[in-house]
Design a protein around this motif. Sequence first.
Motif, PDB file in Angstrom:
ATOM      1  N   GLY A 113      16.662  27.034  50.098  1.00 51.08           N
ATOM      2  CA  GLY A 113      17.779  27.588  50.865  1.00 51.08           C
ATOM      3  C   GLY A 113      17.584  28.996  51.388  1.00 51.08           C
ATOM      4  O   GLY A 113      18.565  29.670  51.708  1.00 51.08           O
ATOM      5  N   PHE A 114      16.356  29.444  51.497  1.00 48.41           N
ATOM      6  CA  PHE A 114      16.098  30.791  51.994  1.00 48.41           C
ATOM      7  C   PHE A 114      15.687  30.768  53.463  1.00 48.41           C
ATOM      8  O   PHE A 114      15.128  29.792  53.954  1.00 48.41           O
ATOM      9  CB  PHE A 114      14.989  31.459  51.175  1.00 48.41           C
ATOM     10  CG  PHE A 114      15.369  31.701  49.749  1.00 48.41           C
ATOM     11  CD1 PHE A 114      16.211  32.740  49.412  1.00 48.41           C
ATOM     12  CD2 PHE A 114      14.894  30.878  48.746  1.00 48.41           C
ATOM     13  CE1 PHE A 114      16.571  32.963  48.092  1.00 48.41           C
ATOM     14  CE2 PHE A 114      15.247  31.088  47.424  1.00 48.41           C
ATOM     15  CZ  PHE A 114      16.086  32.139  47.096  1.00 48.41           C
ATOM     16  N   VAL A 167      21.927  35.128  44.256  1.00 47.98           N
ATOM     17  CA  VAL A 167      21.567  34.090  45.216  1.00 47.98           C
ATOM     18  C   VAL A 167      22.518  32.903  45.089  1.00 47.98           C
ATOM     19  O   VAL A 167      22.997  32.370  46.103  1.00 47.98           O
ATOM     20  CB  VAL A 167      20.095  33.648  45.025  1.00 47.98           C
ATOM     21  CG1 VAL A 167      19.776  32.420  45.852  1.00 47.98           C
ATOM     22  CG2 VAL A 167      19.152  34.794  45.372  1.00 47.98           C
ATOM     23  N   LEU A 168      22.818  32.492  43.869  1.00 45.29           N
ATOM     24  CA  LEU A 168      23.730  31.376  43.659  1.00 45.29           C
ATOM     25  C   LEU A 168      25.119  31.682  44.213  1.00 45.29           C
ATOM     26  O   LEU A 168      25.736  30.836  44.865  1.00 45.29           O
ATOM     27  CB  LEU A 168      23.813  31.027  42.172  1.00 45.29           C
ATOM     28  CG  LEU A 168      24.709  29.844  41.820  1.00 45.29           C
ATOM     29  CD1 LEU A 168      24.256  28.569  42.535  1.00 45.29           C
ATOM     30  CD2 LEU A 168      24.742  29.630  40.310  1.00 45.29           C
ATOM     31  N   GLU A 169      25.623  32.882  44.000  1.00 43.39           N
ATOM     32  CA  GLU A 169      26.951  33.258  44.497  1.00 43.39           C
ATOM     33  C   GLU A 169      26.999  33.195  46.029  1.00 43.39           C
ATOM     34  O   GLU A 169      27.939  32.663  46.616  1.00 43.39           O
ATOM     35  CB  GLU A 169      27.322  34.661  43.993  1.00 43.39           C
ATOM     36  CG  GLU A 169      28.747  35.088  44.305  1.00 43.39           C
ATOM     37  CD  GLU A 169      28.885  35.805  45.643  1.00 43.39           C
ATOM     38  OE1 GLU A 169      29.926  35.614  46.300  1.00 43.39           O
ATOM     39  OE2 GLU A 169      27.963  36.529  46.045  1.00 43.39           O
ATOM     40  N   ILE A 170      25.967  33.702  46.674  1.00 37.69           N
ATOM     41  CA  ILE A 170      25.921  33.676  48.145  1.00 37.69           C
ATOM     42  C   ILE A 170      25.764  32.241  48.637  1.00 37.69           C
ATOM     43  O   ILE A 170      26.413  31.825  49.603  1.00 37.69           O
ATOM     44  CB  ILE A 170      24.780  34.586  48.659  1.00 37.69           C
ATOM     45  CG1 ILE A 170      25.084  36.047  48.316  1.00 37.69           C
ATOM     46  CG2 ILE A 170      24.578  34.402  50.159  1.00 37.69           C
ATOM     47  CD1 ILE A 170      23.897  36.980  48.455  1.00 37.69           C
ATOM     48  N   ILE A 203      27.195  34.208  57.097  1.00 37.03           N
ATOM     49  CA  ILE A 203      26.645  34.414  55.747  1.00 37.03           C
ATOM     50  C   ILE A 203      25.125  34.350  55.785  1.00 37.03           C
ATOM     51  O   ILE A 203      24.432  35.203  55.216  1.00 37.03           O
ATOM     52  CB  ILE A 203      27.230  33.377  54.759  1.00 37.03           C
ATOM     53  CG1 ILE A 203      28.725  33.640  54.539  1.00 37.03           C
ATOM     54  CG2 ILE A 203      26.463  33.391  53.428  1.00 37.03           C
ATOM     55  CD1 ILE A 203      29.460  32.499  53.849  1.00 37.03           C
ATOM     56  N   PHE A 204      24.600  33.365  56.482  1.00 36.80           N
ATOM     57  CA  PHE A 204      23.142  33.223  56.567  1.00 36.80           C
ATOM     58  C   PHE A 204      22.520  34.412  57.291  1.00 36.80           C
ATOM     59  O   PHE A 204      21.484  34.922  56.876  1.00 36.80           O
ATOM     60  CB  PHE A 204      22.779  31.906  57.257  1.00 36.80           C
ATOM     61  CG  PHE A 204      21.322  31.610  57.232  1.00 36.80           C
ATOM     62  CD1 PHE A 204      20.684  31.273  56.057  1.00 36.80           C
ATOM     63  CD2 PHE A 204      20.571  31.675  58.390  1.00 36.80           C
ATOM     64  CE1 PHE A 204      19.319  31.007  56.016  1.00 36.80           C
ATOM     65  CE2 PHE A 204      19.211  31.401  58.367  1.00 36.80           C
ATOM     66  CZ  PHE A 204      18.585  31.073  57.178  1.00 36.80           C
ATOM     67  N   LYS A 205      23.169  34.861  58.351  1.00 38.80           N
ATOM     68  CA  LYS A 205      22.643  36.008  59.099  1.00 38.80           C
ATOM     69  C   LYS A 205      22.626  37.261  58.230  1.00 38.80           C
ATOM     70  O   LYS A 205      21.671  38.031  58.249  1.00 38.80           O
ATOM     71  CB  LYS A 205      23.471  36.255  60.351  1.00 38.80           C
ATOM     72  CG  LYS A 205      22.950  37.387  61.196  1.00 38.80           C
ATOM     73  CD  LYS A 205      23.750  37.560  62.467  1.00 38.80           C
ATOM     74  CE  LYS A 205      23.147  38.677  63.300  1.00 38.80           C
ATOM     75  NZ  LYS A 205      23.886  38.893  64.535  1.00 38.80           N
ATOM     76  N   GLU A 206      23.689  37.452  57.444  1.00 36.55           N
ATOM     77  CA  GLU A 206      23.794  38.656  56.621  1.00 36.55           C
ATOM     78  C   GLU A 206      22.829  38.664  55.441  1.00 36.55           C
ATOM     79  O   GLU A 206      22.286  39.702  55.079  1.00 36.55           O
ATOM     80  CB  GLU A 206      25.222  38.811  56.109  1.00 36.55           C
ATOM     81  CG  GLU A 206      25.443  40.090  55.321  1.00 36.55           C
ATOM     82  CD  GLU A 206      26.886  40.327  54.918  1.00 36.55           C
ATOM     83  OE1 GLU A 206      27.109  41.270  54.139  1.00 36.55           O
ATOM     84  OE2 GLU A 206      27.774  39.580  55.363  1.00 36.55           O
ATOM     85  N   TYR A 207      22.613  37.495  54.826  1.00 40.79           N
ATOM     86  CA  TYR A 207      21.818  37.447  53.589  1.00 40.79           C
ATOM     87  C   TYR A 207      20.533  36.626  53.672  1.00 40.79           C
ATOM     88  O   TYR A 207      19.671  36.750  52.804  1.00 40.79           O
ATOM     89  CB  TYR A 207      22.665  36.871  52.444  1.00 40.79           C
ATOM     90  CG  TYR A 207      23.899  37.670  52.145  1.00 40.79           C
ATOM     91  CD1 TYR A 207      23.816  38.868  51.446  1.00 40.79           C
ATOM     92  CD2 TYR A 207      25.145  37.232  52.571  1.00 40.79           C
ATOM     93  CE1 TYR A 207      24.949  39.611  51.165  1.00 40.79           C
ATOM     94  CE2 TYR A 207      26.290  37.967  52.292  1.00 40.79           C
ATOM     95  CZ  TYR A 207      26.187  39.151  51.591  1.00 40.79           C
ATOM     96  OH  TYR A 207      27.310  39.886  51.321  1.00 40.79           O
TER      97      TYR A 207
END
Length: 186
Positions: free
Chosen positions: A71-72, A107-110, A126-130
């Motif tokens: 998921g990265f 990572v799990l929280e995000i 969310i994906f763009k930010e993290y």
Amino acid sequence: VKRSRSSSVTSPPREPTFETITHLQDPVIDKILDLWGGGTIRTASAPEGKNVEVALMPVIADLLAVKKACGFAATGHAHFCHFCKLLRSDIDSLEYETWEKWTGEEVLEIAERWRDAETNAEREAIFKEYGIRWSSLNRLHYRDIIKYLLLAIMHNWFEGVLQTQTRVVWGIGAATGKKGVKDGEP
């Protein structure tokens, strides 16, 4: 206690998308979770069934597969690293001790925020930010997504570092400029 290894390979001709990998992982994760506390499976050597407990610990793959399966974001993303929070804009920083590390809990929280987002726009933000999104592997409650993530260094070394060193730095072999094209191929 016996340990076994399982591997999976996605077939060519196209690299699977994140969504495809997730759909392939889901039934496997379902079975692992079913057998986590113990269960019975039938095998050729034990047709009546054998009691087993199953867990998936490390994920070992090349860089692109690790990022998709866990998921990265890809290496071109602002958050290019799945181990630390260093941004692409700071990639020239060689002071390793200053790089803030990701924790499995963070990572799990995000990832859960991404999974629970109500719209695609929320997920994209969310994906763009993290650079993190949900992965089926996050369902394995006993695993730390960061601690049990290993790069297959030999694969990366031979196909990445050594190829670049040989072709680009030393100028040996054909450098076609086409991604994925090998010598002798049109």
